[in-house]
Design a protein around this motif. Sequence first.
Motif: not given
Length: 501
Positions: A1-3, A25-27, A53-54
């Motif tokens: 969810m943080l990503a 790109l990183l997420s 969702t996040a």
Amino acid sequence: MLAGWLQAASIAAPWSGQPVWWLQLLSLAWLAWAVQRAPSWRYAGLLGWAFATAWLCGTFWWLFISMHVYGGLASPLAVLAVLALALFLSSYYAAACAAIRAWDRIPTAGRALSFAAAWMFAELARTVWFTGFPWGAGGYGHVDGPLAALAPYVGVHGIGFVASLLAYALALLARPGVLRSWRYWLAVAAGAGLLAACNVVAHPKQGAAAEPKLSVALLQGNIAQDEKFEAGTGVALALAWYGQQLDASTASLVVTPETAIPMLPSQLPAGYFDAMRDRFTTRAQAALIGIPMGGYKEGYANSVLGLKPGAAPYRFDKHHLVPFGEFVPPLFKWFTRLMNIPLGDFDRGALGQAPFEWQGQRLAPNICYEDLFGEELGLQFADEARAPTILVNVSNIAWFGDSIAIDQHLQISRMRTLEFARPMLRATNTGATAIIDRYGRVTAALPRQTRGVLTGEVEGGTGITPYAWWISRAGLWPFWLATFAILGIAAWRGRRSHGNP
């Protein structure tokens, strides 16, 4: 969810309003890595659902403002509505992640292509199904990055496909022995070479002969949304201020925001509409004015009225209407009754409406989030001789307050200029009122949440980009077909690798 939240931030960072391509790109690489390590396809699907969702809640949370603050919907219901929309749209990405994990026994290159194809399938589904709402697609995070060079060739969805490939390649770095694989580095070198070549070709040419420029005045009324349709406050202010600016401007073209004149012509004070029309039919100036046209009996449309000397009034009617704001989807009238939103049942305009011609330029209006659908704008580029030379967006983002929606919409408009190599004029109620050149650069802008007039010059664009050529003829079908082909091969290989007939 943080990503997922970081994915949302990459489209228009909360701290700057600008896209952050490397964060996108990183997420996404974080998600790809988690999907690779998931113990089952079901768990991978849940990971994709949580991520998306996040991401989507973090992207369009401002819908809460329109429903609760201005629509009068109780805050718990408004929160649930935003969450329900995000959960529903996230199901596409959940299915994509589940499919990738289910095909984990195919070769690495095949998995990378399948991940990108599955992700693009989810993005396309979000673009098309149930009227479409692709706001915050991953490709918009690259409007300032190296992948932006691909926009004139493959558009935002093609950029998203390549970004997904790169994200999967980054996720592979966590696997033992990958750094010693010559195939991995060969693929990286080939991708870097292709990207470098696109950047060289797409780089603005210096010293090119200048085309005749058009002087413009873009009006930003900054009328509060809770007053905009109130007769004693917002309506009176709009009629007075926009009427004064339309009369006083000396620019060759004056553009107002969406529904700047917030009344049907039949509702306006006696003589107001005639005076506005006569103003631009008797002087060497033109105007594009946001005003609802029609009537309650014959139906009304969210329109742009074009006025110029020596010609009948031009009219553009919005085609891609906003669900619940401009039309009520079937079975949802109970929901709209809970909100107090005026003019909520517009008629739909046709696709590919003719541009407004003025001083050798062909100006193609689009209203509100219509510039989110490049495949629809692209229909006007089938004939180079009649293709728009300037795109014009008129919007009213006051529905969403002083939120990140303003910055996100600006990045969407910038992507369209890159895809079609056309400048865009943006006239909005509260921001971002701006002039964007054909290379996606904002050359002038008004401060948001202020009342003012942005004056400047715009140089129209000519020629047809490869993206404009094929999107005008085939729409999104090349993307769909490529996606089906890759996923079909992956599914077949996956079944064979598991010993199924």
